[in-house]
Design a protein around this motif. Structure first.
Motif, PDB file in Angstrom:
ATOM      1  N   THR A 173       0.853  -1.181   0.000  1.00  0.00           N
ATOM      2  CA  THR A 173       0.000   0.000   0.000  1.00  0.00           C
ATOM      3  C   THR A 173       0.894   1.237   0.000  1.00  0.00           C
ATOM      4  N   GLU A 174       0.320   2.371   0.319  1.00  0.00           N
ATOM      5  CA  GLU A 174       1.128   3.592   0.365  1.00  0.00           C
ATOM      6  C   GLU A 174       2.109   3.581   1.525  1.00  0.00           C
ATOM      7  N   ASN A 175       1.758   2.887   2.623  1.00  0.00           N
ATOM      8  CA  ASN A 175       2.645   2.933   3.799  1.00  0.00           C
ATOM      9  C   ASN A 175       2.785   1.601   4.520  1.00  0.00           C
ATOM     10  N   SER A 176       2.399   0.505   3.885  1.00  0.00           N
ATOM     11  CA  SER A 176       2.536  -0.795   4.540  1.00  0.00           C
ATOM     12  C   SER A 176       2.741  -1.885   3.502  1.00  0.00           C
ATOM     13  N   MET A 177       3.245  -3.016   3.964  1.00  0.00           N
ATOM     14  CA  MET A 177       3.410  -4.183   3.108  1.00  0.00           C
ATOM     15  C   MET A 177       3.368  -5.431   3.984  1.00  0.00           C
ATOM     16  N   LYS A 178       3.126  -6.551   3.363  1.00  0.00           N
ATOM     17  CA  LYS A 178       3.163  -7.835   4.048  1.00  0.00           C
ATOM     18  C   LYS A 178       4.399  -8.580   3.539  1.00  0.00           C
ATOM     19  N   VAL A 179       5.277  -8.957   4.461  1.00  0.00           N
ATOM     20  CA  VAL A 179       6.495  -9.679   4.104  1.00  0.00           C
ATOM     21  C   VAL A 179       6.314 -11.149   4.476  1.00  0.00           C
ATOM     22  N   TRP A 180       6.375 -12.008   3.482  1.00  0.00           N
ATOM     23  CA  TRP A 180       6.201 -13.444   3.661  1.00  0.00           C
ATOM     24  C   TRP A 180       7.561 -14.141   3.691  1.00  0.00           C
ATOM     25  N   PHE A 181       7.588 -15.321   4.296  1.00  0.00           N
ATOM     26  CA  PHE A 181       8.790 -16.149   4.255  1.00  0.00           C
ATOM     27  C   PHE A 181       8.383 -17.612   4.159  1.00  0.00           C
ATOM     28  N   ASP A 182       8.893 -18.254   3.121  1.00  0.00           N
ATOM     29  CA  ASP A 182       8.673 -19.678   2.894  1.00  0.00           C
ATOM     30  C   ASP A 182       9.949 -20.400   3.313  1.00  0.00           C
ATOM     31  N   LEU A 183       9.921 -21.045   4.452  1.00  0.00           N
ATOM     32  CA  LEU A 183      11.134 -21.619   5.042  1.00  0.00           C
ATOM     33  C   LEU A 183      11.405 -23.047   4.593  1.00  0.00           C
ATOM     34  N   LYS A 184      10.526 -23.631   3.823  1.00  0.00           N
ATOM     35  CA  LYS A 184      10.705 -25.026   3.426  1.00  0.00           C
ATOM     36  C   LYS A 184      11.899 -25.171   2.486  1.00  0.00           C
ATOM     37  N   VAL A 185      12.740 -26.191   2.749  1.00  0.00           N
ATOM     38  CA  VAL A 185      13.890 -26.494   1.897  1.00  0.00           C
ATOM     39  C   VAL A 185      13.426 -27.483   0.831  1.00  0.00           C
ATOM     40  N   TYR A 186      13.433 -27.049  -0.412  1.00  0.00           N
ATOM     41  CA  TYR A 186      12.911 -27.892  -1.483  1.00  0.00           C
ATOM     42  C   TYR A 186      13.989 -28.753  -2.134  1.00  0.00           C
ATOM     43  N   ASN A 187      15.239 -28.304  -2.106  1.00  0.00           N
ATOM     44  CA  ASN A 187      16.305 -29.049  -2.776  1.00  0.00           C
ATOM     45  C   ASN A 187      17.618 -28.771  -2.060  1.00  0.00           C
ATOM     46  N   THR A 188      18.281 -29.806  -1.619  1.00  0.00           N
ATOM     47  CA  THR A 188      19.547 -29.644  -0.882  1.00  0.00           C
ATOM     48  C   THR A 188      20.760 -29.944  -1.747  1.00  0.00           C
ATOM     49  N   ASP A 189      20.559 -30.186  -3.018  1.00  0.00           N
ATOM     50  CA  ASP A 189      21.670 -30.460  -3.924  1.00  0.00           C
ATOM     51  C   ASP A 189      22.602 -29.247  -3.947  1.00  0.00           C
ATOM     52  N   PRO A 190      23.900 -29.423  -3.645  1.00  0.00           N
ATOM     53  CA  PRO A 190      24.834 -28.278  -3.622  1.00  0.00           C
ATOM     54  C   PRO A 190      24.909 -27.528  -4.942  1.00  0.00           C
ATOM     55  N   SER A 191      24.557 -28.187  -6.044  1.00  0.00           N
ATOM     56  CA  SER A 191      24.559 -27.492  -7.326  1.00  0.00           C
ATOM     57  C   SER A 191      23.347 -26.580  -7.475  1.00  0.00           C
ATOM     58  N   VAL A 192      22.365 -26.748  -6.596  1.00  0.00           N
ATOM     59  CA  VAL A 192      21.148 -25.939  -6.619  1.00  0.00           C
ATOM     60  C   VAL A 192      21.103 -24.977  -5.449  1.00  0.00           C
ATOM     61  N   LEU A 193      21.492 -25.451  -4.257  1.00  0.00           N
ATOM     62  CA  LEU A 193      21.422 -24.652  -3.032  1.00  0.00           C
ATOM     63  C   LEU A 193      22.818 -24.330  -2.536  1.00  0.00           C
ATOM     64  N   ASN A 194      23.112 -23.036  -2.399  1.00  0.00           N
ATOM     65  CA  ASN A 194      24.401 -22.610  -1.882  1.00  0.00           C
ATOM     66  C   ASN A 194      24.589 -23.132  -0.461  1.00  0.00           C
ATOM     67  N   PRO A 195      25.724 -23.779  -0.159  1.00  0.00           N
ATOM     68  CA  PRO A 195      25.917 -24.377   1.172  1.00  0.00           C
ATOM     69  C   PRO A 195      26.012 -23.373   2.313  1.00  0.00           C
ATOM     70  N   THR A 196      26.092 -22.069   2.007  1.00  0.00           N
ATOM     71  CA  THR A 196      26.121 -21.085   3.090  1.00  0.00           C
ATOM     72  C   THR A 196      24.762 -20.945   3.767  1.00  0.00           C
ATOM     73  N   PHE A 197      23.687 -21.451   3.148  1.00  0.00           N
ATOM     74  CA  PHE A 197      22.360 -21.334   3.746  1.00  0.00           C
ATOM     75  C   PHE A 197      22.127 -22.480   4.735  1.00  0.00           C
ATOM     76  N   GLN A 198      21.806 -22.110   5.965  1.00  0.00           N
ATOM     77  CA  GLN A 198      21.630 -23.095   7.026  1.00  0.00           C
ATOM     78  C   GLN A 198      20.164 -23.495   7.167  1.00  0.00           C
ATOM     79  N   TYR A 199      19.937 -24.733   7.507  1.00  0.00           N
ATOM     80  CA  TYR A 199      18.571 -25.217   7.725  1.00  0.00           C
ATOM     81  C   TYR A 199      18.589 -26.347   8.752  1.00  0.00           C
ATOM     82  N   GLU A 200      17.462 -26.525   9.401  1.00  0.00           N
ATOM     83  CA  GLU A 200      17.266 -27.598  10.377  1.00  0.00           C
ATOM     84  C   GLU A 200      15.876 -28.177  10.176  1.00  0.00           C
TER      85      GLU A 200
END
Length: 716
Positions: A173-200
């Protein structure tokens, strides 16, 4: 006589002694401690510009993707060295833009600066410190401008690959927004996901949302929001208290990661909504400079660039130019915030000069500015930027100081000017719509629209309608330059041909490399599809100066792409005493992925010979001398025309049952100048535009070109 010579010699000796004493007196007037005499020598960074060695293993370089290794020459008796750093878009004169300002001792001749902003050019500067004090420090090395590249020290950090899309924004809007976050890890292949990203437990770790003002409005406050468990479970937060019309950078962070730039997930740049006010008239005010007075022209670029940073004006603002008046550009206006620019009287168009006067750094070059597509990232801006509609309407654009191969005087240079040119270091960007309607273009020598750079480029819609292009091109003896619309995809998500419509235009003598080109052969993202429509255009001696200037060179289009090419008129014409050869070329496709389709039909050309049959304009079966639309392996005729809606026959450019000569169709279609042997007239690329109207004869009125409405309707 001898005494006379002796007297003269004595006089000369006295005069010489007086002169030397005067010089000696002046010399001793200079303070031995004067800062200019005793200033420390300049230290310089070790890299190719200073060593001439492109393979020096000990030179400055980017290491570990986003660390910078610096090494420099030592200076005798130095008290130390001062090192500064900024990113390319920053200013050395603005303290807030200086990201590093540090002192090191005299024995330190190298350092590594760690954790710099990915995919961003950084500038570095060094100064030798004098034991005599600040007034005697050396001059800075590395703060040269873009016209003095050897006095700049600039390196681009590597790209951070494998970034998951965790954070996204909605309900702006003019003065607000909704910030979403999808925390699900869909692919752990190092060629797809940078290993610097941590997950549990299959979920990315996220503990903070950071909303910061972009450089467009850098003085606004930031918001740092620590996420609760409830926020994480809900999957979004509401952010309020933002400023309308402003641009913000939204990041999600995992603060357990040590390096700052590796804490961030994907970055999102968001412009807040605003109320679009009434159209704004830009008054025609001629400044006091000689050139502005000479051209009776009002400066425009400062107004458009100020709009980019003006939070009181919403994106989508309409700017009006006074009809019949002349405006000019004195720099490159940045297209990073949508707007409409048009004449307030469509029947009396305003004119925009793409530059006036001559370059101060290179007087052989005329000033020829262009609209700059996108902008470089500022500090913290590693995501993409979204630009709303950019629309130009009812304007004549001219580059009066642009010379081409035909008309260049011996003491002038050919400048590589454009109408729109992307900054090579632009952030990834998405533009909703780029439209140009009812405009004339003259003098763009190298290209009309050019994209470049390694970052993602998306233009969802490009529309060019009811425009006239003349006296453009001829960057060199072969025409060339870049294509009319130039693609340069280095990202699988890049797509500037998503929906391109070129309709009801005339391209008169235009000699760019192609009409459009994108030769990248990438594993395109699933949502990347090209849709190109070329309808009712007139191409007169267009892309014809040398062989291989294809209308469409899309060698490897994505799956499910479609090309609609209908009711276009192609004309090749020259005078009897003109030695030029005319090379009109069709398509250049190499890869036919599943779902690729064509709808090519009802394209006509004028006759291959003059009305008196004495001049041959083309001798091939169709007007295209190389790879016509009907080509069996590189055109719409592939696989026997099964990919074309109307089959193979419909792909052919035809003359109709009774071919009509160009000079019988139009009043005067000939070029004004000619080629004699290998020599070109200076006006060989110019045409009498009023001579392109159709003749009022039975031959014209009864020909399919007229009855079916083929080509640009303006000439009927």
């Amino acid at each position: 006589m001898r005494n006379k010579i002796f007297i003269i010699s004595m006089v000369l000796a006295v005069v010489l002694t007086m002169f030397l004493n005067a010089c000696k007196e002046e010399f001793y007037k200079i303070d031995a401690n004067d800062e200019e005499l005793n200033r420390s020598f300049m230290a310089v960074f070790r890299y190719q510009a200073n060593t001439g060695n492109s393979s020096d293993p000990y030179s400055c370089k980017v290491v570990n993707t986003n660390d910078m290794y610096l090494v420099w020459n030592g200076i005798n008796d130095a008290a130390g060295y001062r090192i500064q750093m900024k990113i390319q878009s920053g200013s050395w004169d603005r303290p807030a833009d200086i990201l590093l300002d540090t002192l090191v001792g005299p024995d330190v001749l190298k350092m590594t600066i760690e954790d710099l902003q990915y995919s961003t050019k950084h500038n570095f500067a060094i100064q030798t410190l004098s034991p005599l004090g600040e007034a005697y420090h050396s001059k800075w090395y590395g703060k040269g401008d873009s016209g003095h590249n050897d006095e700049r020290a600039e390196w681009e950090m590597g790209e951070r690959l494998g970034i998951p899309d965790v954070v996204y924004v909605s309900d702006v809007t003019e003065n607000s927004m909704k910030v979403w976050f999808d925390l699900k890890v869909y692919n752990t292949d190092p060629s797809v996901l940078n290993p610097t990203f941590q997950y549990e437990d299959g979920k990315f770790l996220l503990d903070e949302i950071l909303v910061q003002p972009a450089s467009d409005n850098r003085d606004l406050p930031s918001q740092k929001i620590s996420l609760t468990q409830e926020d994480l479970e809900r999957g979004y937060i509401e952010v309020e208290g933002l400023t309308s019309n402003s641009m913000y950078v939204v990041n999600g962070l995992n603060n357990q990661v040590v390096r700052y730039w590796d804490r961030l997930y994907n970055t999102t740049m968001v412009r807040m909504r605003g109320q679009v006010g009434e159209p704004i008239l830009i008054p025609h005010l001629v400044d006091a400079t000689d050139l502005a007075q000479q051209h009776n022209a009002s400066r425009l670029d400062t107004i458009l660039n100020n709009y980019l940073y003006d939070n009181s004006l919403a994106e989508g603002t309409i700017f009006l130019l006074e009809g019949g008046k002349t405006y000019y550009l004195g720099s490159n206006p940045v297209l990073a915030k949508g707007f409409t620019l048009k004449s307030n009287d469509p029947s009396n168009r305003a004119k925009i000069l793409m530059g006036i006067g001559w370059s101060e750094s290179n007087p052989a070059n005329g000033n020829n500015y262009n609209f700059q597509l996108g902008r470089p990232a500022a500090s913290g801006e590693i995501g993409g930027i979204t630009v709303a509609d950019v629309i130009f309407s009812d304007i004549n654009f001219e580059a009066p100081y642009a010379y081409n191969y035909f008309n260049k005087p011996a003491d002038k240079s050919i400048a590589g000017n454009y109408f729109v040119n992307q900054h090579s270091a632009s952030m990834p960007f998405t533009c909703a719509r780029f439209e140009v309607r009812n405009c004339n273009f003259q003098g763009m020598v190298r290209s009309w629209m050019r994209t470049q750079g390694s970052n993602r480029q998306v233009i969802e819609n490009i529309t060019v309608e009811n425009c006239l292009f003349h006296d453009v091109g001829m960057y060199d003896i072969n025409g060339r330059g870049y294509p009319f619309i130039t693609g340069a995809a280095n990202s699988t998500k890049t797509n500037i041909f998503n929906n391109v419509v070129i309709r009801n235009n005339s391209f008169i003598g235009i000699s760019y490399d192609q009409l459009m080109r994108e030769n990248a052969n990438l594993d395109w993202a699933p949502n990347v599809v090209w849709n190109v429509t070329i309808e009712n255009n007139t191409f007169l001696n267009a892309f014809a100066i040398t062989s291989g200037r294809y209308m469409i060179q899309h060698q490897n289009p994505p799956a499910n792409s479609k090309y609609t090419i209908k009711k276009n008129l192609f004309i090749a014409v020259k005078a009897a005493n003109d030695d030029r050869a005319l090379f009109l070329s069709g398509m250049d496709f190499r890869t036919y992925r599943p779902g690729l389709s064509f709808d090519v039909a009802d394209n006509y050309s004028t006759s291959p010979k003059s009305a008196n049959a004495l001049v041959t304009y083309y001798s091939s079966a169709e007007i295209f001398t190389l790879q016509p639309f009907s080509h069996a392996s590189r055109g719409a005729g592939y696989a026997g025309g099964t990919l074309n809606a109307g089959g193979l026959e419909a792909t052919k450019v035809i003359t109709g049952p009774t071919p009509i000569a160009p000079e019988n169709l139009m009043v005067d279609p000939y070029p004004k100048g000619r080629k004699v042997g290998s020599a070109w007239d200076t006006n060989a690329h110019l045409y009498n535009l009023n001579g392109l109207y159709f003749r009022n004869t039975d031959e014209v009125r009864n020909h399919p070109i007229y009855t079916l409405g083929i080509g640009d309707p303006r000439w009927r």
